[in-house]
Every structure is written in structure tokens, then in C-alpha cells.
Design an enzyme around this catalytic site. Structure first.
Site, mmCIF file in Angstrom:
data_model
loop_
_atom_site.group_PDB
_atom_site.id
_atom_site.type_symbol
_atom_site.label_atom_id
_atom_site.label_comp_id
_atom_site.label_asym_id
_atom_site.label_seq_id
_atom_site.Cartn_x
_atom_site.Cartn_y
_atom_site.Cartn_z
ATOM 1 N N HIS A 10 -6.305 1.811 5.896
ATOM 2 C CA HIS A 10 -5.526 0.742 5.267
ATOM 3 C C HIS A 10 -4.091 0.680 5.789
ATOM 4 O O HIS A 10 -3.801 1.267 6.823
ATOM 5 C CB HIS A 10 -5.672 0.816 3.747
ATOM 6 C CG HIS A 10 -7.139 0.808 3.379
ATOM 7 N ND1 HIS A 10 -7.885 -0.324 3.321
ATOM 8 C CD2 HIS A 10 -8.017 1.836 3.159
ATOM 9 C CE1 HIS A 10 -9.143 -0.006 3.049
ATOM 10 N NE2 HIS A 10 -9.250 1.296 2.957
ATOM 11 N N GLU A 25 -5.222 4.041 -2.414
ATOM 12 C CA GLU A 25 -5.925 4.671 -1.296
ATOM 13 C C GLU A 25 -5.023 4.856 -0.080
ATOM 14 O O GLU A 25 -5.066 5.891 0.577
ATOM 15 C CB GLU A 25 -7.145 3.813 -0.939
ATOM 16 C CG GLU A 25 -7.969 4.399 0.195
ATOM 17 C CD GLU A 25 -9.165 3.532 0.544
ATOM 18 O OE1 GLU A 25 -9.367 2.470 -0.066
ATOM 19 O OE2 GLU A 25 -9.914 3.940 1.458
ATOM 20 N N HIS A 81 -10.428 7.972 4.265
ATOM 21 C CA HIS A 81 -10.442 6.955 3.203
ATOM 22 C C HIS A 81 -10.725 7.606 1.854
ATOM 23 O O HIS A 81 -11.086 8.782 1.770
ATOM 24 C CB HIS A 81 -11.521 5.907 3.483
ATOM 25 C CG HIS A 81 -11.182 4.980 4.599
ATOM 26 N ND1 HIS A 81 -10.848 3.662 4.405
ATOM 27 C CD2 HIS A 81 -11.125 5.188 5.948
ATOM 28 C CE1 HIS A 81 -10.587 3.094 5.578
ATOM 29 N NE2 HIS A 81 -10.756 3.998 6.534
ATOM 30 N N GLU A 147 -15.049 9.620 3.565
ATOM 31 C CA GLU A 147 -14.776 9.075 2.227
ATOM 32 C C GLU A 147 -14.578 10.296 1.326
ATOM 33 O O GLU A 147 -15.518 10.874 0.795
ATOM 34 C CB GLU A 147 -15.947 8.219 1.738
ATOM 35 C CG GLU A 147 -16.147 6.934 2.530
ATOM 36 C CD GLU A 147 -15.213 5.792 2.110
ATOM 37 O OE1 GLU A 147 -14.226 6.056 1.386
ATOM 38 O OE2 GLU A 147 -15.469 4.652 2.518
HETATM 39 ZN ZN LIG Z 1 -10.854 2.533 2.590
#
Ligand SMILES: [Zn+2]
Length: 182
Positions: A10, A25, A81, A147
Site C-alpha cells: 500500500h 495496514e 501485507h 499476509e
Molecule cells: Zn494489503
């Protein structure tokens, strides 16, 4: 020594990613990525870190993540992430690869996954194939997307807030474990 390209997910200006439980995040991914970079550099691994909204040419005025990585001479690419789900009970860690082909990206994914799951006592959601993800498809070196945990789950979010160093160090150990198996 592997050269490591770190891509926290991001963008500070344009895309905060998932937001829940009072955390974003984009901030967590950067904090884990920066700690990972410092840890790897201390033990002698050259690292480059880039967080940008421009994954492969779509956002003008921001550095292109895939192109920068492909021109960097990096041996491995690690995107960081946090996960999110409408169902707040969803939790755990998963690591994404372009293809489940048994190659270096799969070895790297498994080593990182097991280190995070064991050291932070995460639910193990496994290694998943995601050919649709640009950073996995358009990068020319073994690439994984971690993740780390679910920002939308209270227990996971607490770990993301207060155990940044442990996530980073688990990824670091995963990298050095994988290097021995390459
Ligand atoms: Zn993400």
C-alpha cells in the site's frame, strides 16, 4: 548472500490498505518491512525497501515496484501485507505465491510461514496460489506475499500492534532457512 527486495504493501499518500481496530495496514506493513531491513542488514544481507502505490506502471509520479525490483539485482522479493475480512473471527497467517510449483518461491513461502506461525502462535492458513497478483506475476525473481495477520480480528490486530519485531524477525529467519534449501 541473497539480495533482498522488501515491498511493504500500500501507500502512505494514496492507499492505507485495510483499516480496523484503530490501525492501518500501510503503517504496520512499513514498520515490519523497516525492521526486517535493519535485521537483515545487520547480518550482512543487502536490502532495498520500496512502498508505493505504483505496482507496475499504473500510478504516475510514484516509483514502479516491479520495475525497480527487476532492475535491482535482488535475488528474492518479499511483499508484506495484513489480511482483512468482513467476518471478524477470521484470523491467521498465509503466504501467497504465483504458482504452487515447488520452486524457490514455494520454499521461501513455507520457511517464512512456519516461522511466523510458530513464533507468534498464529492460525496456519497455509501457502496459496495467486497468479492474479501483479507483484508475484511481474517480478523476475522468487517472490512471496506475506499476509502476516488479520487486522480485522482483535487478537491478530493486537499482535500486529505490539509484536512488530517478532513478525520481522520471523520473516528474517524464514529467509535464512530458505537460503540453505535453495
Ligand atoms: Zn494489503
Amino acid at each position: 548472500m541473497l539480495k533482498i527486495f522488501i515491498n511493504p504493501g500500500h501507500d502512505m499518500d494514496l492507499d492505507p490498505g485495510a483499516c480496523a481496530n484503530n490501525i492501518r495496514e500501510v503503517d504496520i506493513a512499513l514498520a515490519i518491512g523497516e525492521k526486517l531491513k535493519r535485521t537483515m542488514e545487520v547480518i550482512g544481507y543487502p536490502c532495498q525497501l520500496l512502498q508505493s502505490d505504483n505496482l507496475n506502471g499504473e500510478t504516475k509520479g510514484k516509483p514502479n515496484v516491479c520495475a525497480t525490483a527487476n532492475n535491482s539485482g535482488a535475488d528474492i522479493f518479499i511483499s508484506i501485507h495484513c489480511n482483512s475480512a468482513a467476518n471478524a473471527s477470521a484470523k491467521g497467517t498465509e503466504t501467497l505465491v504465483y504458482a504452487l510449483d515447488g520452486g524457490k518461491s514455494n520454499i521461501l513461502a513455507k520457511c517464512i510461514q512456519v516461522q511466523i506461525v510458530n513464533s507468534l502462535n498464529m492460525v496456519d492458513r497455509g501457502i496459496k496460489e495467486r497468479p492474479d497478483l501483479c507483484v508475484l506475476r511481474e517480478t523476475s525473481m522468487p517472490a512471496v506475499l506475506v499476509e502476516t495477520a488479520f487486522i480485522s480480528n482483535q487478537e491478530d490486530a493486537y499482535k500486529l500492534m505490539y509484536r512488530i519485531e517478532e513478525f520481522a524477525n520471523a520473516i528474517a529467519r524464514g529467509i535464512t532457512d530458505a537460503e540453505k534449501l535453495f
